[in-house]
Scaffold this motif. Structure first.
Motif, PDB file in Angstrom:
ATOM      1  N   ILE A  23       0.884  -1.101   0.253  1.00  0.00           N
ATOM      2  CA  ILE A  23       0.086   0.047  -0.022  1.00  0.00           C
ATOM      3  C   ILE A  23       0.893   1.266   0.019  1.00  0.00           C
ATOM      4  O   ILE A  23       1.705   1.334   0.862  1.00  0.00           O
ATOM      5  CB  ILE A  23      -0.853  -0.123   1.145  1.00  0.00           C
ATOM      6  N   GLU A  24       0.755   2.152  -1.218  1.00  0.00           N
ATOM      7  CA  GLU A  24       1.605   3.228  -1.094  1.00  0.00           C
ATOM      8  C   GLU A  24       0.678   4.257  -0.266  1.00  0.00           C
ATOM      9  O   GLU A  24      -0.260   4.728  -0.595  1.00  0.00           O
ATOM     10  CB  GLU A  24       1.946   3.524  -2.791  1.00  0.00           C
ATOM     11  N   PHE A  25       1.712   5.374   0.159  1.00  0.00           N
ATOM     12  CA  PHE A  25       1.622   6.516   0.836  1.00  0.00           C
ATOM     13  C   PHE A  25       2.051   7.628   0.049  1.00  0.00           C
ATOM     14  O   PHE A  25       3.147   7.775   0.492  1.00  0.00           O
ATOM     15  CB  PHE A  25       1.573   6.580   2.410  1.00  0.00           C
ATOM     16  N   ARG A  26       1.414   8.194  -1.195  1.00  0.00           N
ATOM     17  CA  ARG A  26       1.981   9.074  -1.851  1.00  0.00           C
ATOM     18  C   ARG A  26       1.923  10.275  -1.346  1.00  0.00           C
ATOM     19  O   ARG A  26       1.211  10.604  -0.338  1.00  0.00           O
ATOM     20  CB  ARG A  26       1.271   9.143  -3.203  1.00  0.00           C
ATOM     21  N   GLU A  27       2.472  11.357  -1.759  1.00  0.00           N
ATOM     22  CA  GLU A  27       2.424  12.769  -1.272  1.00  0.00           C
ATOM     23  C   GLU A  27       0.830  13.009  -1.240  1.00  0.00           C
ATOM     24  O   GLU A  27      -0.064  12.786  -1.962  1.00  0.00           O
ATOM     25  CB  GLU A  27       3.136  13.799  -2.363  1.00  0.00           C
ATOM     26  N   LEU A  28       0.527  13.756  -0.149  1.00  0.00           N
ATOM     27  CA  LEU A  28      -0.599  14.149   0.493  1.00  0.00           C
ATOM     28  C   LEU A  28      -1.133  15.187  -0.145  1.00  0.00           C
ATOM     29  O   LEU A  28      -0.227  16.497  -0.135  1.00  0.00           O
ATOM     30  CB  LEU A  28      -0.653  14.443   1.872  1.00  0.00           C
ATOM     31  N   LEU A  29      -2.063  15.307  -1.184  1.00  0.00           N
ATOM     32  CA  LEU A  29      -2.645  16.350  -1.902  1.00  0.00           C
ATOM     33  C   LEU A  29      -4.201  16.416  -1.788  1.00  0.00           C
ATOM     34  O   LEU A  29      -4.988  15.332  -1.947  1.00  0.00           O
ATOM     35  CB  LEU A  29      -2.317  16.202  -3.404  1.00  0.00           C
ATOM     36  N   PRO A  30      -4.732  17.511  -1.769  1.00  0.00           N
ATOM     37  CA  PRO A  30      -6.324  17.711  -1.537  1.00  0.00           C
ATOM     38  C   PRO A  30      -6.937  17.196  -2.732  1.00  0.00           C
ATOM     39  O   PRO A  30      -8.028  16.629  -2.736  1.00  0.00           O
ATOM     40  CB  PRO A  30      -6.443  19.112  -1.379  1.00  0.00           C
ATOM     41  N   SER A  31      -6.289  17.342  -3.795  1.00  0.00           N
ATOM     42  CA  SER A  31      -6.866  17.019  -5.258  1.00  0.00           C
ATOM     43  C   SER A  31      -6.995  15.352  -5.256  1.00  0.00           C
ATOM     44  O   SER A  31      -7.786  14.802  -5.989  1.00  0.00           O
ATOM     45  CB  SER A  31      -6.068  17.334  -6.287  1.00  0.00           C
ATOM     46  N   ASN A  32      -6.245  14.792  -4.705  1.00  0.00           N
ATOM     47  CA  ASN A  32      -6.092  13.180  -4.536  1.00  0.00           C
ATOM     48  C   ASN A  32      -7.213  12.597  -3.358  1.00  0.00           C
ATOM     49  O   ASN A  32      -7.518  11.276  -3.323  1.00  0.00           O
ATOM     50  CB  ASN A  32      -5.078  12.573  -4.445  1.00  0.00           C
ATOM     51  N   ILE A  50     -13.763  14.462  -2.979  1.00  0.00           N
ATOM     52  CA  ILE A  50     -13.437  15.780  -2.860  1.00  0.00           C
ATOM     53  C   ILE A  50     -13.030  16.599  -4.058  1.00  0.00           C
ATOM     54  O   ILE A  50     -12.241  15.948  -4.914  1.00  0.00           O
ATOM     55  CB  ILE A  50     -12.357  16.021  -1.663  1.00  0.00           C
ATOM     56  N   GLN A  51     -13.648  17.627  -4.327  1.00  0.00           N
ATOM     57  CA  GLN A  51     -13.526  18.332  -5.766  1.00  0.00           C
ATOM     58  C   GLN A  51     -13.208  19.796  -5.426  1.00  0.00           C
ATOM     59  O   GLN A  51     -13.769  20.390  -4.398  1.00  0.00           O
ATOM     60  CB  GLN A  51     -15.099  18.357  -6.579  1.00  0.00           C
ATOM     61  N   PRO A  52     -12.160  20.542  -6.145  1.00  0.00           N
ATOM     62  CA  PRO A  52     -11.942  21.879  -5.895  1.00  0.00           C
ATOM     63  C   PRO A  52     -13.234  22.651  -6.216  1.00  0.00           C
ATOM     64  O   PRO A  52     -14.113  22.414  -7.405  1.00  0.00           O
ATOM     65  CB  PRO A  52     -10.873  22.145  -7.001  1.00  0.00           C
ATOM     66  N   VAL A  53     -13.285  23.795  -5.479  1.00  0.00           N
ATOM     67  CA  VAL A  53     -14.733  24.496  -5.987  1.00  0.00           C
ATOM     68  C   VAL A  53     -13.996  26.050  -5.654  1.00  0.00           C
ATOM     69  O   VAL A  53     -13.031  26.439  -5.452  1.00  0.00           O
ATOM     70  CB  VAL A  53     -16.087  24.509  -4.766  1.00  0.00           C
ATOM     71  N   SER A  54     -14.778  27.001  -6.623  1.00  0.00           N
ATOM     72  CA  SER A  54     -14.302  28.190  -6.700  1.00  0.00           C
ATOM     73  C   SER A  54     -14.645  29.014  -5.326  1.00  0.00           C
ATOM     74  O   SER A  54     -15.550  28.517  -4.567  1.00  0.00           O
ATOM     75  CB  SER A  54     -15.029  28.913  -7.721  1.00  0.00           C
ATOM     76  N   LYS A  55     -13.842  30.169  -5.098  1.00  0.00           N
ATOM     77  CA  LYS A  55     -13.880  30.807  -3.877  1.00  0.00           C
ATOM     78  C   LYS A  55     -15.541  31.511  -3.661  1.00  0.00           C
ATOM     79  O   LYS A  55     -15.890  31.325  -2.384  1.00  0.00           O
ATOM     80  CB  LYS A  55     -12.895  31.812  -3.882  1.00  0.00           C
ATOM     81  N   ASP A  56     -15.950  32.054  -4.838  1.00  0.00           N
ATOM     82  CA  ASP A  56     -17.195  32.211  -4.789  1.00  0.00           C
ATOM     83  C   ASP A  56     -18.473  31.152  -4.084  1.00  0.00           C
ATOM     84  O   ASP A  56     -19.313  31.532  -3.813  1.00  0.00           O
ATOM     85  CB  ASP A  56     -17.765  32.745  -6.266  1.00  0.00           C
ATOM     86  N   GLU A  57     -18.184  30.066  -4.574  1.00  0.00           N
ATOM     87  CA  GLU A  57     -18.981  28.714  -4.238  1.00  0.00           C
ATOM     88  C   GLU A  57     -19.089  28.738  -2.537  1.00  0.00           C
ATOM     89  O   GLU A  57     -20.088  28.045  -2.468  1.00  0.00           O
ATOM     90  CB  GLU A  57     -18.826  27.692  -4.936  1.00  0.00           C
ATOM     91  N   VAL A  58     -18.169  28.971  -1.904  1.00  0.00           N
ATOM     92  CA  VAL A  58     -18.126  28.805  -0.602  1.00  0.00           C
ATOM     93  C   VAL A  58     -18.436  30.346   0.263  1.00  0.00           C
ATOM     94  O   VAL A  58     -18.305  30.174   1.295  1.00  0.00           O
ATOM     95  CB  VAL A  58     -16.762  28.416  -0.018  1.00  0.00           C
ATOM     96  N   ARG A  59     -18.660  31.250  -0.575  1.00  0.00           N
ATOM     97  CA  ARG A  59     -19.217  32.695   0.107  1.00  0.00           C
ATOM     98  C   ARG A  59     -20.312  32.364   1.287  1.00  0.00           C
ATOM     99  O   ARG A  59     -21.150  31.811   0.770  1.00  0.00           O
ATOM    100  CB  ARG A  59     -19.291  33.798  -0.783  1.00  0.00           C
ATOM    101  N   GLY A  60     -20.037  32.909   2.511  1.00  0.00           N
ATOM    102  CA  GLY A  60     -21.179  32.541   3.254  1.00  0.00           C
ATOM    103  C   GLY A  60     -21.376  31.160   4.007  1.00  0.00           C
ATOM    104  O   GLY A  60     -21.976  31.009   4.845  1.00  0.00           O
TER     105      GLY A  60
END
Length: 153
Positions: free
Chosen positions: A82-91, A101-111
């Motif tokens: 089992i590999e423990f590759r570099e920890l990246l939020p995109s993975n 988990i998916q990236p979202v724009s800053k506007d999408e998290v406003r509020g």
């Protein structure tokens, strides 16, 4: 590769998810764990030798962990390939619910995040399952320190 972990492996489960591994957790009944492992062709992670034996007799692939420590468990998983590759939020998967988990724009998290967080950060991610929002703040920096340590185990 998908995993299912028994109730003794909560911390390991969260970290496997952070490394992008589809890992089910939270099922308390051993019979149900075995049923799901079989139905979904998941590798059972356990510290329970009786459960491991039952699983093997049913044809479930099992990794029986001996270590009680998180770092020791990571070392054992590495020995199983089992590999423990570099920890990246995109993975990563959501450490709470195992969702993608998916990236979202800053506007999408406003509020939806504290005002100071919104002002300070430009990078945000959201769990497609539970809606939890993540950003690379102090907690993420602490996790990266643990990541470095785990990859040296």
């Amino acid at each position: 590769m998908g995993f299912i972990a028994d109730m003794m492996l909560g911390r390991l489960t969260r970290w496997l998810r952070l490394y992008g591994y589809d890992t089910l957790y939270g099922i308390e009944d051993d019979d149900e764990i075995l049923q799901v492992a079989l139905a979904e062709n998941r590798v059972l992670l356990t510290r329970d030798s009786d459960l491991a034996g039952r699983a093997r007799r049913l044809g479930v692939k099992v990794i029986l962990l001996d270590s009680n420590s998180f770092e020791g468990q990571v070392g054992e998983l590495k020995k199983h390939g089992i590999e423990f590759r570099e920890l990246l939020p995109s993975n990563a998967r959501c450490p709470k619910c195992n969702g993608l988990i998916q990236p979202v724009s800053k506007d999408e998290v406003r509020g939806k995040v504290p005002g100071g967080v919104y002002q300070k950060y430009d990078e945000f991610y959201i769990c497609q399952n539970c809606g939890q929002i993540y950003w690379p703040g102090r907690q993420w920096r602490e996790m990266l320190k643990i990541d470095e340590k785990l990859r040296r185990v």
